[in-house]
Motif scaffolding. Structure first.
Motif, PDB file in Angstrom:
ATOM      1  N   UNK A  89       7.225 -30.372  15.670  1.00 51.38           N
ATOM      2  CA  UNK A  89       7.594 -29.028  17.000  1.00 51.38           C
ATOM      3  C   UNK A  89       8.929 -29.431  16.164  1.00 51.38           C
ATOM      4  N   UNK A  90       9.750 -30.148  16.096  1.00 47.89           N
ATOM      5  CA  UNK A  90      10.878 -30.015  15.444  1.00 47.89           C
ATOM      6  C   UNK A  90      12.419 -29.323  15.844  1.00 47.89           C
ATOM      7  N   UNK A  91      12.166 -29.793  17.209  1.00 50.74           N
ATOM      8  CA  UNK A  91      13.143 -29.138  18.230  1.00 50.74           C
ATOM      9  C   UNK A  91      14.261 -29.880  18.099  1.00 50.74           C
ATOM     10  N   UNK A  92      15.667 -29.295  18.695  1.00 49.47           N
ATOM     11  CA  UNK A  92      16.854 -30.121  18.353  1.00 49.47           C
ATOM     12  C   UNK A  92      16.698 -31.274  19.486  1.00 49.47           C
ATOM     13  N   UNK A  93      17.039 -32.913  19.134  1.00 45.61           N
ATOM     14  CA  UNK A  93      17.149 -34.256  19.761  1.00 45.61           C
ATOM     15  C   UNK A  93      18.156 -33.068  21.460  1.00 45.61           C
ATOM     16  N   UNK A  94      17.763 -33.539  22.682  1.00 49.09           N
ATOM     17  CA  UNK A  94      17.933 -33.086  23.351  1.00 49.09           C
ATOM     18  C   UNK A  94      18.169 -31.864  24.562  1.00 49.09           C
ATOM     19  N   UNK A  95      17.737 -30.808  23.765  1.00 47.34           N
ATOM     20  CA  UNK A  95      17.004 -29.175  23.722  1.00 47.34           C
ATOM     21  C   UNK A  95      16.113 -29.578  25.247  1.00 47.34           C
ATOM     22  N   UNK A  96      16.097 -28.486  25.825  1.00 45.23           N
ATOM     23  CA  UNK A  96      14.373 -28.401  27.305  1.00 45.23           C
ATOM     24  C   UNK A  96      14.488 -27.313  27.155  1.00 45.23           C
ATOM     25  N   UNK A  97      13.417 -27.449  26.776  1.00 43.87           N
ATOM     26  CA  UNK A  97      12.424 -25.876  26.872  1.00 43.87           C
ATOM     27  C   UNK A  97      12.342 -25.225  28.443  1.00 43.87           C
ATOM     28  N   UNK A  98      12.960 -23.701  28.811  1.00 41.44           N
ATOM     29  CA  UNK A  98      12.280 -22.517  30.022  1.00 41.44           C
ATOM     30  C   UNK A  98      11.049 -22.791  29.614  1.00 41.44           C
ATOM     31  N   UNK A  99      10.560 -21.909  28.927  1.00 42.79           N
ATOM     32  CA  UNK A  99       9.295 -21.517  29.075  1.00 42.79           C
ATOM     33  C   UNK A  99       8.268 -21.936  27.873  1.00 42.79           C
ATOM     34  N   UNK A 100       7.056 -22.275  27.775  1.00 40.61           N
ATOM     35  CA  UNK A 100       6.061 -22.251  26.189  1.00 40.61           C
ATOM     36  C   UNK A 100       4.802 -21.855  26.310  1.00 40.61           C
ATOM     37  N   UNK A 101       5.377 -20.964  25.298  1.00 39.94           N
ATOM     38  CA  UNK A 101       3.536 -20.366  25.531  1.00 39.94           C
ATOM     39  C   UNK A 101       2.906 -20.366  24.108  1.00 39.94           C
ATOM     40  N   UNK A 122       6.592 -33.938  25.439  1.00 40.43           N
ATOM     41  CA  UNK A 122       7.450 -34.608  26.797  1.00 40.43           C
ATOM     42  C   UNK A 122       9.452 -34.864  26.870  1.00 40.43           C
ATOM     43  N   UNK A 123       9.831 -34.835  25.756  1.00 43.55           N
ATOM     44  CA  UNK A 123      11.523 -35.212  25.810  1.00 43.55           C
ATOM     45  C   UNK A 123      12.199 -34.285  25.539  1.00 43.55           C
ATOM     46  N   UNK A 124      11.190 -33.186  26.330  1.00 44.62           N
ATOM     47  CA  UNK A 124      12.094 -31.461  26.019  1.00 44.62           C
ATOM     48  C   UNK A 124      11.456 -30.653  27.357  1.00 44.62           C
ATOM     49  N   UNK A 125      10.965 -30.961  28.340  1.00 44.29           N
ATOM     50  CA  UNK A 125      10.526 -30.584  29.290  1.00 44.29           C
ATOM     51  C   UNK A 125      11.132 -30.949  30.543  1.00 44.29           C
ATOM     52  N   UNK A 126      11.439 -30.453  31.435  1.00 45.02           N
ATOM     53  CA  UNK A 126      11.515 -30.897  32.410  1.00 45.02           C
ATOM     54  C   UNK A 126      11.048 -30.247  33.742  1.00 45.02           C
ATOM     55  N   UNK A 127      11.371 -30.010  35.199  1.00 41.87           N
ATOM     56  CA  UNK A 127      10.578 -29.948  36.511  1.00 41.87           C
ATOM     57  C   UNK A 127      10.466 -28.229  36.263  1.00 41.87           C
ATOM     58  N   UNK A 128      11.740 -28.093  35.717  1.00 38.82           N
ATOM     59  CA  UNK A 128      11.701 -26.144  35.766  1.00 38.82           C
ATOM     60  C   UNK A 128      11.032 -25.452  34.584  1.00 38.82           C
ATOM     61  N   UNK A 129      10.219 -26.333  33.756  1.00 36.58           N
ATOM     62  CA  UNK A 129      10.016 -25.849  32.124  1.00 36.58           C
ATOM     63  C   UNK A 129       8.253 -24.733  33.363  1.00 36.58           C
ATOM     64  N   UNK A 130       8.200 -23.674  32.406  1.00 30.43           N
ATOM     65  CA  UNK A 130       6.950 -23.441  33.028  1.00 30.43           C
ATOM     66  C   UNK A 130       6.224 -23.105  31.224  1.00 30.43           C
ATOM     67  N   UNK A 131       4.782 -22.888  31.768  1.00 30.32           N
ATOM     68  CA  UNK A 131       3.878 -23.067  30.686  1.00 30.32           C
ATOM     69  C   UNK A 131       3.002 -21.199  30.357  1.00 30.32           C
TER      70      UNK A 131
END
Length: 214
Positions: A89-101, A122-131
């Protein structure tokens, strides 16, 4: 006769795939909010062009490839699988994904690997994240070997791939609801060729009962 049928099937392939659900990812997006969109696949020119209309950061992870999938530590401790996907994934710490394709990546993962991917996300997802993801109606349906992108709010782009297709693991809609951890299948639609598209939303427990299409 077989040769004719194969040629007919090849001619029937279209680079544009109609979608009933992809546009619904954007119905609740706010124009003033800069989106983080994560695409599990290879960079698609159509996806880049589509998101030019939004304020967003677009991350292509290129995880749906035979090399990355074949090197995952199958049979190892679950923690090793989670770490493998976390590194991918190599995502920056603390970012939250809005849309995951997700596209069709779930179909190339066994149950343990799919759960590990979800734990890594898990650390990059919250209740508003859609996939958004693609699957097949049953294990009898062939999964096309394609790369995907967004063509419009009503269609996907698809490019046939040559070379080795990774092993396919069929997961029903019920399977996905039990494996996706942070997501649940909010909506699903059957496509004419036996593929199924899924709109994924927040997994709110206890879940309301939603009828599966199969």
């Amino acid at each position: 006769m077989r040769q004719f049928s194969a040629q007919k099937a090849e001619l029937a392939f279209s680079p544009v795939l109609p979608s009933n659900l992809i546009g619904q990812l954007f119905e609740s997006t706010q124009s003033e909010h800069r989106l983080l969109v994560v695409d599990m696949g290879y960079p698609s020119p159509s996806t880049v062009q589509f998101f030019n209309q939004y304020r967003c950061r677009l991350e292509f992870l290129d995880l749906i490839n035979a090399d990355f999938l074949s090197r995952r530590p199958v049979g190892a401790e679950q923690s090793a699988l989670v770490e493998y996907f976390h590194a991918g994934l190599n995502l920056q710490p603390g970012v939250i994904i809005d849309i995951c394709l997700f596209w069709d990546i779930f179909n190339y993962l066994d149950r343990a690997s799919l759960q590990a991917l979800m734990q890594a996300l898990g650390p990059y997802i919250n209740s508003s994240t859609q996939g958004y993801s693609l699957g097949v109606l049953s294990g009898r349906n062939r999964l096309p070997h394609c790369q995907y992108g967004i063509d419009s709010r009503a269609s996907l782009s698809q490019t046939q791939l040559s070379g080795h297709q990774p092993g396919v693991h069929y997961h029903s809609q019920r399977d996905l609801n039990s494996l996706l951890t942070y997501f649940e299948v909010d909506k699903s639609r059957l496509m004419p060729d036996g593929r199924v598209e899924y709109l994924l939303g927040d997994n709110q427990l206890p879940r309301p009962v939603k009828p599966a299409i199969f």
